[in-house]
Design an enzyme around this catalytic site. Structure first.
Site, PDB file in Angstrom:
ATOM      1  CG  ASN A  92     -32.690   9.278  35.067  1.00  9.32           C
ATOM      2  OD1 ASN A  92     -33.109   8.123  35.110  1.00  9.32           O
ATOM      3  ND2 ASN A  92     -32.081   9.843  36.110  1.00  9.32           N
ATOM      4  CE1 TYR A 155     -41.980   7.353  39.350  1.00  8.94           C
ATOM      5  CE2 TYR A 155     -43.030   5.227  38.975  1.00  8.94           C
ATOM      6  CZ  TYR A 155     -41.933   6.049  38.882  1.00  8.94           C
ATOM      7  OH  TYR A 155     -40.772   5.573  38.319  1.00  8.94           O
TER       8      TYR A 155
END
Length: 249
Positions: A92, A155
């Site tokens: 995560n 990203y």
């Protein structure tokens, strides 16, 4: 059938804030023993430690910068020492920045990819000796990987690559009984909304509500639910998938 994680040992990276925190607490409440990590000390870490102490199970919160591969290795070794095995891994931990592509420095490109992609490679690779048949690896992606987002080329590239990594590992590790999936959130309301000016937060909520079929942002618990499903024995025939949790954006 009942969704339970009793007896399972789970590693969650980046688990003290936002989505990661929700996953850690939900997994612990579902019966798993959870080890998680954080990059910086602070009240979020302290409050998570307190919450986990009040939750039955063997839980640990360790300082680790997953952008540093040596620290990743130490994290997995800590899981081995504490648990002896892993039944679930949730990658995560992530970072984000917003920079026009023409101005994107090489160092920032590397920082974003190292944390969002390379760390997942290393965690999974080092955890392989701890993973057995029936174990589950979940990579937290982003709905933006498919849509593309201006100012976030680095990203979205990392999150898109995470999907390719997941599909390849699902096929390579499947014969060992190890499942690998992506959960791709849309816009989830975390404490980050509380940290920005109220008018900006309200504007973002309104903007994304208009773009979403359910006409609202998602909650951390609504993201944690599908993650728990993939960690549980209810999903033993699900692998190589990207589960979009985006409210129909």
């Amino acid at each position: 059938m009942e969704l339970t994680l009793h007896g399972k040992k789970v590693l969650v990276t980046g688990g003290t804030r936002g989505i990661g925190r929700g996953i850690v607490l939900a997994a612990a409440q579902a019966g798993a023993d959870v080890l998680t990590c954080h990059r910086q000390d602070g009240e979020a870490v302290d409050s998570l430690v307190r919450a986990l102490k009040e939750t039955e199970g063997d839980h640990h919160v360790i300082r680790t910068d997953v952008g540093d591969l040596d620290q990743v290795d130490r994290l997995v070794n800590e899981a081995k020492h504490r648990f002896g095995r892993l039944d679930g891994v949730v990658n995560n931990a992530g970072v984000i920045s917003h920079i026009p592509f023409g101005e994107l420095p090489a160092a920032e490109w590397s920082r974003i990819l190292d944390t969002n992609l390379t760390a997942s490679y290393r965690v999974i690779q080092q955890a392989l000796p701890l993973l057995g048949a029936g174990s589950s690896v979940i990579n937290i992606g982003s709905r933006g990987a498919a849509a593309g987002i201006p100012l976030r080329a680095h990203y979205t590239a990392a999150k898109a690559a995470l999907i390719g990594l997941t599909r390849s590992l699902a096929k390579e590790l499947g014969p060992q009984g190890i499942r690998v999936n992506v959960v791709a959130p849309g816009v989830i309301e975390t404490e980050a909304f509380d940290d920005m000016p109220a008018d900006r937060a309200a504007g973002l909520r309104a903007t994304y509500a208009r773009k979403t079929a359910l006409a609202r942002l998602g909650t951390v618990d609504e993201l944690a639910g599908p993650v728990l499903f993939l960690l549980s024995d209810l999903s033993t025939y699900v692998t190589g998938e990207t589960v979009n949790v985006d409210g129909g954006i």
